[in-house]
Motif scaffolding. Sequence first.
Motif, PDB file in Angstrom:
ATOM      1  N   HIS A  41       0.837  -1.200   0.000  1.00  0.00           N
ATOM      2  CA  HIS A  41       0.000   0.000   0.000  1.00  0.00           C
ATOM      3  C   HIS A  41       0.871   1.248   0.000  1.00  0.00           C
ATOM      4  CE1 HIS A  41      -3.714   2.290   0.861  1.00  0.00           C
ATOM      5  NE2 HIS A  41      -2.811   3.159   1.313  1.00  0.00           N
ATOM      6  N   TYR A  42       1.838   1.271   0.885  1.00  0.00           N
ATOM      7  CA  TYR A  42       2.700   2.448   0.983  1.00  0.00           C
ATOM      8  C   TYR A  42       3.554   2.628  -0.273  1.00  0.00           C
ATOM      9  CZ  TYR A  42       1.342   2.541   5.895  1.00  0.00           C
ATOM     10  OH  TYR A  42       0.624   2.610   7.056  1.00  0.00           O
ATOM     11  N   ILE A  43       4.050   1.543  -0.833  1.00  0.00           N
ATOM     12  CA  ILE A  43       4.853   1.635  -2.063  1.00  0.00           C
ATOM     13  C   ILE A  43       4.000   2.190  -3.202  1.00  0.00           C
ATOM     14  CG2 ILE A  43       6.016   0.281  -3.854  1.00  0.00           C
ATOM     15  CD1 ILE A  43       7.025  -1.557  -1.543  1.00  0.00           C
ATOM     16  N   LEU A  44       2.788   1.673  -3.357  1.00  0.00           N
ATOM     17  CA  LEU A  44       1.920   2.131  -4.446  1.00  0.00           C
ATOM     18  C   LEU A  44       1.456   3.569  -4.238  1.00  0.00           C
ATOM     19  CD1 LEU A  44      -0.137  -1.105  -5.134  1.00  0.00           C
ATOM     20  CD2 LEU A  44       1.691  -0.113  -6.530  1.00  0.00           C
ATOM     21  N   ASP A  45       1.291   3.995  -2.995  1.00  0.00           N
ATOM     22  CA  ASP A  45       0.920   5.386  -2.752  1.00  0.00           C
ATOM     23  C   ASP A  45       2.058   6.345  -3.087  1.00  0.00           C
ATOM     24  OD1 ASP A  45      -1.686   4.972  -2.077  1.00  0.00           O
ATOM     25  OD2 ASP A  45      -1.460   5.410   0.052  1.00  0.00           O
ATOM     26  N   PHE A  46       3.285   5.844  -3.090  1.00  0.00           N
ATOM     27  CA  PHE A  46       4.431   6.674  -3.437  1.00  0.00           C
ATOM     28  C   PHE A  46       4.507   6.924  -4.949  1.00  0.00           C
ATOM     29  CE2 PHE A  46       9.043   7.403  -4.079  1.00  0.00           C
ATOM     30  CZ  PHE A  46       9.189   8.500  -3.231  1.00  0.00           C
ATOM     31  N   VAL A  47       3.940   6.011  -5.746  1.00  0.00           N
ATOM     32  CA  VAL A  47       3.918   6.152  -7.200  1.00  0.00           C
ATOM     33  C   VAL A  47       2.832   7.171  -7.569  1.00  0.00           C
ATOM     34  CG1 VAL A  47       3.529   4.926  -9.378  1.00  0.00           C
ATOM     35  CG2 VAL A  47       4.657   3.749  -7.471  1.00  0.00           C
ATOM     36  N   PRO A  48       3.129   8.131  -8.455  1.00  0.00           N
ATOM     37  CA  PRO A  48       2.093   9.105  -8.836  1.00  0.00           C
ATOM     38  C   PRO A  48       0.816   8.429  -9.332  1.00  0.00           C
ATOM     39  CG  PRO A  48       4.221   9.798  -9.664  1.00  0.00           C
ATOM     40  CD  PRO A  48       4.410   8.400  -9.113  1.00  0.00           C
ATOM     41  N   HIS A  49      -0.291   8.865  -8.762  1.00  0.00           N
ATOM     42  CA  HIS A  49      -1.587   8.275  -9.105  1.00  0.00           C
ATOM     43  C   HIS A  49      -2.698   9.277  -8.837  1.00  0.00           C
ATOM     44  CE1 HIS A  49      -1.084   7.533  -4.779  1.00  0.00           C
ATOM     45  NE2 HIS A  49      -2.392   7.664  -4.726  1.00  0.00           N
ATOM     46  N   GLY A  50      -3.838   9.025  -9.444  1.00  0.00           N
ATOM     47  CA  GLY A  50      -4.988   9.892  -9.260  1.00  0.00           C
ATOM     48  C   GLY A  50      -6.050   9.251  -8.389  1.00  0.00           C
ATOM     49  N   HIS A  51      -6.988  10.081  -7.962  1.00  0.00           N
ATOM     50  CA  HIS A  51      -8.116   9.663  -7.127  1.00  0.00           C
ATOM     51  C   HIS A  51      -9.416  10.082  -7.805  1.00  0.00           C
ATOM     52  CE1 HIS A  51      -4.732   9.972  -4.278  1.00  0.00           C
ATOM     53  NE2 HIS A  51      -5.328   8.962  -3.670  1.00  0.00           N
ATOM     54  N   PHE A  52     -10.535   9.576  -7.314  1.00  0.00           N
ATOM     55  CA  PHE A  52     -11.830   9.921  -7.881  1.00  0.00           C
ATOM     56  C   PHE A  52     -12.204  11.377  -7.610  1.00  0.00           C
ATOM     57  CE2 PHE A  52     -12.575   5.255  -7.389  1.00  0.00           C
ATOM     58  CZ  PHE A  52     -12.726   4.977  -8.742  1.00  0.00           C
ATOM     59  N   VAL A  53     -11.984  11.826  -6.367  1.00  0.00           N
ATOM     60  CA  VAL A  53     -12.370  13.188  -5.975  1.00  0.00           C
ATOM     61  C   VAL A  53     -11.291  13.791  -5.081  1.00  0.00           C
ATOM     62  CG1 VAL A  53     -14.861  12.734  -6.105  1.00  0.00           C
ATOM     63  CG2 VAL A  53     -13.673  12.408  -3.949  1.00  0.00           C
ATOM     64  N   THR A 141      -4.567  17.172  -4.469  1.00  0.00           N
ATOM     65  CA  THR A 141      -4.707  15.763  -4.833  1.00  0.00           C
ATOM     66  C   THR A 141      -4.948  15.635  -6.336  1.00  0.00           C
ATOM     67  OG1 THR A 141      -5.584  15.157  -2.677  1.00  0.00           O
ATOM     68  CG2 THR A 141      -6.134  13.699  -4.487  1.00  0.00           C
ATOM     69  N   ARG A 142      -4.216  14.727  -6.959  1.00  0.00           N
ATOM     70  CA  ARG A 142      -4.395  14.472  -8.390  1.00  0.00           C
ATOM     71  C   ARG A 142      -5.689  13.699  -8.625  1.00  0.00           C
ATOM     72  NH1 ARG A 142      -1.619  10.991 -10.844  1.00  0.00           N
ATOM     73  NH2 ARG A 142      -2.010  11.812 -12.879  1.00  0.00           N
ATOM     74  N   LEU A 143      -6.406  14.085  -9.640  1.00  0.00           N
ATOM     75  CA  LEU A 143      -7.578  13.320 -10.049  1.00  0.00           C
ATOM     76  C   LEU A 143      -7.161  12.321 -11.124  1.00  0.00           C
ATOM     77  CD1 LEU A 143     -10.281  16.135 -10.162  1.00  0.00           C
ATOM     78  CD2 LEU A 143      -9.856  14.452  -8.361  1.00  0.00           C
ATOM     79  N   LEU A 144      -7.970  11.305 -11.310  1.00  0.00           N
ATOM     80  CA  LEU A 144      -7.678  10.278 -12.315  1.00  0.00           C
ATOM     81  C   LEU A 144      -7.528  10.900 -13.694  1.00  0.00           C
ATOM     82  CD1 LEU A 144     -10.214   7.518 -11.236  1.00  0.00           C
ATOM     83  CD2 LEU A 144      -7.729   7.376 -11.083  1.00  0.00           C
ATOM     84  N   ASP A 145      -6.516  10.453 -14.420  1.00  0.00           N
ATOM     85  CA  ASP A 145      -6.337  10.861 -15.806  1.00  0.00           C
ATOM     86  C   ASP A 145      -5.613   9.739 -16.552  1.00  0.00           C
ATOM     87  OD1 ASP A 145      -3.630  11.101 -15.107  1.00  0.00           O
ATOM     88  OD2 ASP A 145      -3.647  13.279 -15.107  1.00  0.00           O
ATOM     89  N   PHE A 146      -5.137  10.027 -17.747  1.00  0.00           N
ATOM     90  CA  PHE A 146      -4.551   8.986 -18.598  1.00  0.00           C
ATOM     91  C   PHE A 146      -3.357   8.291 -17.943  1.00  0.00           C
ATOM     92  CE2 PHE A 146      -1.713   7.461 -21.951  1.00  0.00           C
ATOM     93  CZ  PHE A 146      -2.572   6.546 -22.549  1.00  0.00           C
ATOM     94  N   ILE A 147      -2.597   9.012 -17.152  1.00  0.00           N
ATOM     95  CA  ILE A 147      -1.405   8.417 -16.527  1.00  0.00           C
ATOM     96  C   ILE A 147      -1.779   7.246 -15.609  1.00  0.00           C
ATOM     97  CG2 ILE A 147      -1.238   9.848 -14.465  1.00  0.00           C
ATOM     98  CD1 ILE A 147       1.783  10.033 -15.012  1.00  0.00           C
ATOM     99  N   ASP A 148      -3.021   7.198 -15.197  1.00  0.00           N
ATOM    100  CA  ASP A 148      -3.471   6.138 -14.290  1.00  0.00           C
ATOM    101  C   ASP A 148      -3.799   4.835 -15.000  1.00  0.00           C
ATOM    102  OD1 ASP A 148      -3.464   7.378 -11.589  1.00  0.00           O
ATOM    103  OD2 ASP A 148      -4.695   8.841 -12.653  1.00  0.00           O
ATOM    104  N   ILE A 149      -3.424   4.726 -16.245  1.00  0.00           N
ATOM    105  CA  ILE A 149      -3.593   3.462 -16.969  1.00  0.00           C
ATOM    106  C   ILE A 149      -2.855   2.342 -16.249  1.00  0.00           C
ATOM    107  CG2 ILE A 149      -1.652   3.755 -18.572  1.00  0.00           C
ATOM    108  CD1 ILE A 149      -5.091   2.497 -19.613  1.00  0.00           C
ATOM    109  N   TRP A 150      -1.794   2.694 -15.522  1.00  0.00           N
ATOM    110  CA  TRP A 150      -1.036   1.671 -14.791  1.00  0.00           C
ATOM    111  C   TRP A 150      -1.900   1.051 -13.692  1.00  0.00           C
ATOM    112  CZ3 TRP A 150       0.173   1.609  -9.609  1.00  0.00           C
ATOM    113  CH2 TRP A 150       0.014   2.806  -8.905  1.00  0.00           C
TER     114      TRP A 150
END
Length: 165
Positions: A41-53, A141-150
């Motif tokens: 969880h902590y490792i994945l939260d360190f990777v840039p990612h988006g959220h719903f809201v 907070t980043r919102l979901l976008d194309f980079i979140d394909i990962w």
Amino acid sequence: MIAFGHTGAGASIGLLGYSLYKDSNPILGLGYTAGLGIISHYILDFVPHGHFVKPAKLHKYLIPILVGDVFLSVLIFLGADFLKEGLTLRFLYILFGIGGSLLPDIVDGLMEIKYLPRNLLFKIEYGFHKGLHWHGKDGKTRLLDFIDIWQIALILYSLFLMLKT
């Protein structure tokens, strides 16, 4: 990160834990698996990612997010394994992997609604957890976008692993 991504990672970790520890002490194996889920969880939260809201609007959309992202993701991954294998030791490993992977967000959520106090270890965990979101936190907070394909790729790959192994 969306809960589906953490759930997918937790399911994959559950499969790994099962393959490594199924023939040894299951109590230790389940503990290791849950611990690896927390670390993931902590490792994945360190990777840039988006959220719903953004956090300011989270209360407005909390129920749809809990139902559609958290509960549905757990239901899909555990349901897929249950339909494939039944209620087995493998199912428990997947459950513990998923539980560990979602635990940091569950703890933070319980602090947000003031069910858990934000003191002592909880306060340290909260600061550490939020600090991992270096790429966008609080009002930024980043919102979901194309980079979140990962995130989508991780979810699909985890489902593939569950159905293939």
